[in-house]
Design a protein around this motif. Sequence first.
Motif, PDB file in Angstrom:
ATOM      1  N   GLY A  78       0.792  -1.221   0.000  1.00  0.00           N
ATOM      2  CA  GLY A  78       0.000   0.000   0.000  1.00  0.00           C
ATOM      3  C   GLY A  78       0.821   1.266   0.000  1.00  0.00           C
ATOM      4  O   GLY A  78       0.289   2.345   0.292  1.00  0.00           O
ATOM      5  N   GLY A  79       2.122   1.168  -0.320  1.00  0.00           N
ATOM      6  CA  GLY A  79       2.978   2.345  -0.292  1.00  0.00           C
ATOM      7  C   GLY A  79       3.286   2.834   1.107  1.00  0.00           C
ATOM      8  O   GLY A  79       3.878   3.904   1.287  1.00  0.00           O
ATOM      9  N   ARG A  80       2.903   2.028   2.115  1.00  0.00           N
ATOM     10  CA  ARG A  80       3.130   2.410   3.503  1.00  0.00           C
ATOM     11  C   ARG A  80       4.494   1.918   3.988  1.00  0.00           C
ATOM     12  O   ARG A  80       5.113   1.057   3.364  1.00  0.00           O
ATOM     13  N   VAL A  81       4.934   2.448   5.109  1.00  0.00           N
ATOM     14  CA  VAL A  81       6.234   2.097   5.666  1.00  0.00           C
ATOM     15  C   VAL A  81       6.086   0.912   6.615  1.00  0.00           C
ATOM     16  O   VAL A  81       5.237   0.930   7.519  1.00  0.00           O
ATOM     17  N   ASP A  82       6.893  -0.121   6.409  1.00  0.00           N
ATOM     18  CA  ASP A  82       6.908  -1.274   7.323  1.00  0.00           C
ATOM     19  C   ASP A  82       7.720  -0.896   8.561  1.00  0.00           C
ATOM     20  O   ASP A  82       8.952  -0.971   8.563  1.00  0.00           O
TER      21      ASP A  82
END
Length: 413
Positions: free
Chosen positions: A274-278
């Motif tokens: 989702g283009g989010r940061v892990d």
Amino acid sequence: MKDSYQVIIVGGGFAGISTARELGRKGIDVLLIDKNTYHQFQPLLYQVASSQIGVSEVARPIRSIFRRYKSVKVLHETVTSIDAKARSVVTDSGRSLSARILVIAAGAVPNFFNTTGAEEQAFPLYSVADAIRLGTKIDEEMNAAAPEPDSAVDVLVIGGGPTGVETAGAIAENIRYVYPGYYSPEFARRCTVHLVDMIPKVLAPFSEQSQAYTAERLKAIGVRLHLGTGVSEVRDDGVTLADDSQIPGQIVVWAGGLKAGQVITDSGLTTGRGGRVDVTPELTAPDIDGVYVLGDSANIVDARGDHLPQLGSVAQQSGKWAAKNIIADLQGLPRTPFGYVDKGYMAMIGRGAAVAEIGRRRIRMKGFFAYMAWLLVHVALLSGTRQKVGAVVSWTQNYLTNNRSHVVLDPQN
């Protein structure tokens, strides 16, 4: 305004507000940046669009939240770029700001999954402005079609998750119970709500029992379900499905998912689903010191390694926990891994009908008791007393009558 702070928080959503409030209580020097002058309660935006509650119930001035916290400053500008390694941001006014610790809680944007025409034609539902646009469009289409013989308005909701289910249910109840008193009953009977999802069941995270009850209740209030086939194109007169069949409609509502915005993509942080940061278990960005990523900007896992959903309760809890770790950072103490308290899932289907699966053991409720639980939880989550009282008054009127007292006004019209 000085250019360097102990903590800069980008985003005034659930996570950003929770972090700033906890730090403000400790007198820590914080700058909270958000383009809006208000904090918006996103879980109830569909009720604004369907005139069940007013904008003032879901939007609270951010400055009023922090009037008692003298160490928290608020800046209403848009963050145009983030340099994570330098822990600095640039705003649309050209202002450059840096901090010892940077918290990124910048929210998300609708994920149209490269569906042809979706971004241009569909109505997302992620902001107060989105809710106003959708409510205005529904009102315009209904008023234009009602005088015409044999006319109808079809609303297509894309996405069978909680947002899609709640939106479809709210609009369908208006058509079934409210619009016959506003327009002719014959016109209202011709109008239809369609719920479309590529997954063969609604409310995928819920149990099969909750899914079956939800589908049954949606059908009972007139929602037509189109499940198991995705949308390949959104047009101004409806949608085309992956099997090349078509569903006509004047309004397409997109509740198909979210992704992180471009400001995250360009920040220098490594992104995942989702283009989010892990993020790490301590909610920090991997390999970059002094940066926290929260809310819809982050992929957060629990102690078992399971990905947590993009829910307001997750954002709020992560914000409070991040504040604890930030305080530890400033004091030179070790951080602690995020301890998420699983409160379960809820979804409103319509008046007197909801599903709820409470806690880690997923205690299941449906019908009126789940409806009351949903109301109580959302009253508790609303930000201010004015918002809580206003929502309770509106919900009581909506339950007892077939009238909607709220008007959705588009400031551009």
